[in-house]
Design a protein around this motif. Structure first.
Motif, PDB file in Angstrom:
ATOM      1  N   GLU A   1       0.837  -1.189   0.000  1.00 23.51           N
ATOM      2  CA  GLU A   1       0.000   0.000   0.000  1.00 23.51           C
ATOM      3  C   GLU A   1       0.879   1.249   0.000  1.00 23.51           C
ATOM      4  OE1 GLU A   1      -1.927  -3.267   2.536  1.00 23.51           O
ATOM      5  OE2 GLU A   1       0.016  -2.252   2.508  1.00 23.51           O
ATOM      6  N   SER A   2       0.400   2.287  -0.669  1.00 26.31           N
ATOM      7  CA  SER A   2       1.134   3.554  -0.708  1.00 26.31           C
ATOM      8  C   SER A   2       0.169   4.709  -0.936  1.00 26.31           C
ATOM      9  CB  SER A   2       2.193   3.528  -1.813  1.00 26.31           C
ATOM     10  OG  SER A   2       1.577   3.373  -3.073  1.00 26.31           O
ATOM     11  N   GLY A   3       0.664   5.914  -0.749  1.00 28.46           N
ATOM     12  CA  GLY A   3      -0.119   7.098  -1.056  1.00 28.46           C
ATOM     13  C   GLY A   3      -0.669   7.844   0.134  1.00 28.46           C
ATOM     14  N   GLY A   4      -0.465   7.319   1.331  1.00 27.68           N
ATOM     15  CA  GLY A   4      -0.970   7.997   2.514  1.00 27.68           C
ATOM     16  C   GLY A   4      -0.195   9.264   2.819  1.00 27.68           C
ATOM     17  N   GLY A   5      -0.654   9.970   3.829  1.00 28.39           N
ATOM     18  CA  GLY A   5       0.021  11.195   4.230  1.00 28.39           C
ATOM     19  C   GLY A   5      -0.820  12.003   5.179  1.00 28.39           C
ATOM     20  N   LEU A   6      -0.349  13.214   5.431  1.00 26.08           N
ATOM     21  CA  LEU A   6      -1.061  14.138   6.302  1.00 26.08           C
ATOM     22  C   LEU A   6      -1.802  15.142   5.428  1.00 26.08           C
ATOM     23  CD1 LEU A   6      -1.679  15.448   9.059  1.00 26.08           C
ATOM     24  CD2 LEU A   6       0.497  16.694   8.816  1.00 26.08           C
ATOM     25  N   VAL A   7      -3.071  15.317   5.682  1.00 31.28           N
ATOM     26  CA  VAL A   7      -3.883  16.221   4.877  1.00 31.28           C
ATOM     27  C   VAL A   7      -4.853  16.963   5.797  1.00 31.28           C
ATOM     28  CG1 VAL A   7      -5.606  14.444   4.374  1.00 31.28           C
ATOM     29  CG2 VAL A   7      -5.311  16.359   2.790  1.00 31.28           C
ATOM     30  N   GLN A   8      -5.227  18.161   5.401  1.00 28.39           N
ATOM     31  CA  GLN A   8      -6.189  18.928   6.177  1.00 28.39           C
ATOM     32  C   GLN A   8      -7.605  18.433   5.920  1.00 28.39           C
ATOM     33  OE1 GLN A   8      -5.572  23.072   5.203  1.00 28.39           O
ATOM     34  NE2 GLN A   8      -3.936  23.273   6.708  1.00 28.39           N
ATOM     35  N   PRO A   9      -8.493  18.660   6.863  1.00 31.47           N
ATOM     36  CA  PRO A   9      -9.904  18.297   6.626  1.00 31.47           C
ATOM     37  C   PRO A   9     -10.408  18.932   5.336  1.00 31.47           C
ATOM     38  CG  PRO A   9      -9.577  18.847   8.924  1.00 31.47           C
ATOM     39  CD  PRO A   9      -8.288  19.175   8.231  1.00 31.47           C
ATOM     40  N   GLY A  10     -11.140  18.130   4.565  1.00 35.14           N
ATOM     41  CA  GLY A  10     -11.617  18.573   3.264  1.00 35.14           C
ATOM     42  C   GLY A  10     -10.689  18.249   2.121  1.00 35.14           C
ATOM     43  N   GLY A  11      -9.502  17.801   2.428  1.00 36.34           N
ATOM     44  CA  GLY A  11      -8.519  17.478   1.406  1.00 36.34           C
ATOM     45  C   GLY A  11      -8.741  16.111   0.782  1.00 36.34           C
ATOM     46  N   SER A  12      -7.820  15.766  -0.109  1.00 33.91           N
ATOM     47  CA  SER A  12      -7.931  14.508  -0.856  1.00 33.91           C
ATOM     48  C   SER A  12      -6.613  13.745  -0.845  1.00 33.91           C
ATOM     49  CB  SER A  12      -8.314  14.791  -2.313  1.00 33.91           C
ATOM     50  OG  SER A  12      -9.572  15.411  -2.410  1.00 33.91           O
ATOM     51  N   LEU A  13      -6.720  12.464  -0.969  1.00 36.33           N
ATOM     52  CA  LEU A  13      -5.572  11.576  -1.145  1.00 36.33           C
ATOM     53  C   LEU A  13      -5.986  10.437  -2.071  1.00 36.33           C
ATOM     54  CD1 LEU A  13      -4.142  11.128   2.473  1.00 36.33           C
ATOM     55  CD2 LEU A  13      -2.993  12.272   0.579  1.00 36.33           C
ATOM     56  N   ARG A  14      -4.998   9.875  -2.746  1.00 33.32           N
ATOM     57  CA  ARG A  14      -5.240   8.692  -3.578  1.00 33.32           C
ATOM     58  C   ARG A  14      -4.298   7.591  -3.128  1.00 33.32           C
ATOM     59  NH1 ARG A  14      -3.792   7.274  -9.815  1.00 33.32           N
ATOM     60  NH2 ARG A  14      -5.662   6.082 -10.351  1.00 33.32           N
ATOM     61  N   LEU A  15      -4.862   6.520  -2.644  1.00 30.38           N
ATOM     62  CA  LEU A  15      -4.079   5.372  -2.207  1.00 30.38           C
ATOM     63  C   LEU A  15      -3.947   4.368  -3.345  1.00 30.38           C
ATOM     64  CD1 LEU A  15      -5.622   4.705   1.326  1.00 30.38           C
ATOM     65  CD2 LEU A  15      -3.875   6.366   0.653  1.00 30.38           C
ATOM     66  N   SER A  16      -2.835   3.668  -3.334  1.00 27.29           N
ATOM     67  CA  SER A  16      -2.600   2.601  -4.311  1.00 27.29           C
ATOM     68  C   SER A  16      -2.264   1.313  -3.591  1.00 27.29           C
ATOM     69  CB  SER A  16      -1.452   2.964  -5.252  1.00 27.29           C
ATOM     70  OG  SER A  16      -1.753   4.105  -6.016  1.00 27.29           O
ATOM     71  N   CYS A  17      -2.683   0.218  -4.171  1.00 24.37           N
ATOM     72  CA  CYS A  17      -2.369  -1.117  -3.652  1.00 24.37           C
ATOM     73  C   CYS A  17      -1.839  -1.935  -4.824  1.00 24.37           C
ATOM     74  CB  CYS A  17      -3.612  -1.765  -3.071  1.00 24.37           C
ATOM     75  SG  CYS A  17      -3.464  -3.540  -2.759  1.00 24.37           S
ATOM     76  N   THR A  18      -0.577  -2.283  -4.739  1.00 27.35           N
ATOM     77  CA  THR A  18       0.033  -3.095  -5.790  1.00 27.35           C
ATOM     78  C   THR A  18       0.178  -4.516  -5.290  1.00 27.35           C
ATOM     79  OG1 THR A  18       1.239  -1.176  -6.614  1.00 27.35           O
ATOM     80  CG2 THR A  18       2.020  -3.342  -7.308  1.00 27.35           C
ATOM     81  N   VAL A  19      -0.253  -5.460  -6.101  1.00 28.58           N
ATOM     82  CA  VAL A  19      -0.316  -6.857  -5.696  1.00 28.58           C
ATOM     83  C   VAL A  19       0.583  -7.698  -6.596  1.00 28.58           C
ATOM     84  CG1 VAL A  19      -1.819  -8.832  -5.370  1.00 28.58           C
ATOM     85  CG2 VAL A  19      -2.686  -6.526  -4.932  1.00 28.58           C
ATOM     86  N   SER A  20       1.420  -8.500  -5.988  1.00 28.91           N
ATOM     87  CA  SER A  20       2.184  -9.470  -6.763  1.00 28.91           C
ATOM     88  C   SER A  20       1.402 -10.771  -6.797  1.00 28.91           C
ATOM     89  CB  SER A  20       3.557  -9.694  -6.131  1.00 28.91           C
ATOM     90  OG  SER A  20       3.420 -10.268  -4.848  1.00 28.91           O
ATOM     91  N   GLY A  21       1.585 -11.558  -7.833  1.00 27.55           N
ATOM     92  CA  GLY A  21       0.851 -12.808  -7.931  1.00 27.55           C
ATOM     93  C   GLY A  21      -0.274 -12.729  -8.932  1.00 27.55           C
ATOM     94  N   SER A  22      -0.734 -13.868  -9.365  1.00 29.16           N
ATOM     95  CA  SER A  22      -1.702 -13.928 -10.460  1.00 29.16           C
ATOM     96  C   SER A  22      -3.143 -13.951 -10.003  1.00 29.16           C
ATOM     97  CB  SER A  22      -1.435 -15.164 -11.318  1.00 29.16           C
ATOM     98  OG  SER A  22      -1.552 -16.329 -10.509  1.00 29.16           O
ATOM     99  N   PHE A  23      -3.370 -13.854  -8.696  1.00 30.41           N
ATOM    100  CA  PHE A  23      -4.735 -13.990  -8.190  1.00 30.41           C
ATOM    101  C   PHE A  23      -5.542 -12.713  -8.298  1.00 30.41           C
ATOM    102  CE2 PHE A  23      -4.632 -11.474  -4.339  1.00 30.41           C
ATOM    103  CZ  PHE A  23      -3.285 -11.366  -4.065  1.00 30.41           C
ATOM    104  N   PHE A  24      -4.861 -11.584  -8.504  1.00 38.16           N
ATOM    105  CA  PHE A  24      -5.508 -10.286  -8.341  1.00 38.16           C
ATOM    106  C   PHE A  24      -6.754 -10.150  -9.201  1.00 38.16           C
ATOM    107  CE2 PHE A  24      -5.789  -5.880  -7.268  1.00 38.16           C
ATOM    108  CZ  PHE A  24      -6.200  -5.222  -8.405  1.00 38.16           C
ATOM    109  N   SER A  25      -6.640 -10.474 -10.481  1.00 40.27           N
ATOM    110  CA  SER A  25      -7.736 -10.156 -11.399  1.00 40.27           C
ATOM    111  C   SER A  25      -8.994 -10.966 -11.141  1.00 40.27           C
ATOM    112  CB  SER A  25      -7.270 -10.361 -12.844  1.00 40.27           C
ATOM    113  OG  SER A  25      -6.962 -11.731 -13.060  1.00 40.27           O
TER     114      SER A  25
END
Length: 114
Positions: A6-30
């Motif tokens: 997981e990545s993309g977290g951080g500190l943000v003010q109320p009302g703000g936005s963030l986009r998290l990403s989850c990268t998966v290894s392995g063939s099961f994801f899809s």
């Protein structure tokens, strides 16, 4: 070895936005329904958003209308767009299958504070 990163977290003010990403290894994801979970110290981990292999989504009431989950099966990656963030969204966010079948990653910290 299957890994969830997981990545993309951080500190943000109320009302703000963030986009998290989850990268998966392995063939099961899809072929799996995937979800974003979050955990606050002292509380159980909760599922906040899920997406099926075909793209059907569902959200916990507290994030409906503010969060958007998506996935790119070609990249083995899932995303969580978080808008209009509130202090109560502060947590460590994790991704995993639904039901949980993989070892948890280290998560990404989201902190919402002025």
């Amino acid at each position: 070895q299957v890994q969830l990163v997981e990545s993309g977290g951080g500190l943000v003010q109320p009302g703000g936005s963030l986009r998290l990403s989850c990268t998966v290894s392995g063939s099961f994801f899809s072929i799996n329904t995937m979800g974003w979970y979050r955990q606050v110290p002292g509380k159980q981990r909760e599922l906040v958003a899920q997406i099926s292999s075909g793209g059907r989504t569902n959200y916990v009431d507290s994030v409906k209308g503010r969060f958007g989950i998506s996935r790119d099966n070609a990249k083995n990656t899932m995303y969580l767009q978080m808008n209009s963030l509130k202090p109560e969204d502060t947590a460590v966010y994790y991704c995993n299958t639904i039901p949980v079948t993989r070892t948890w990653g280290q998560g990404t910290q989201v902190s919402v504070s002025s």
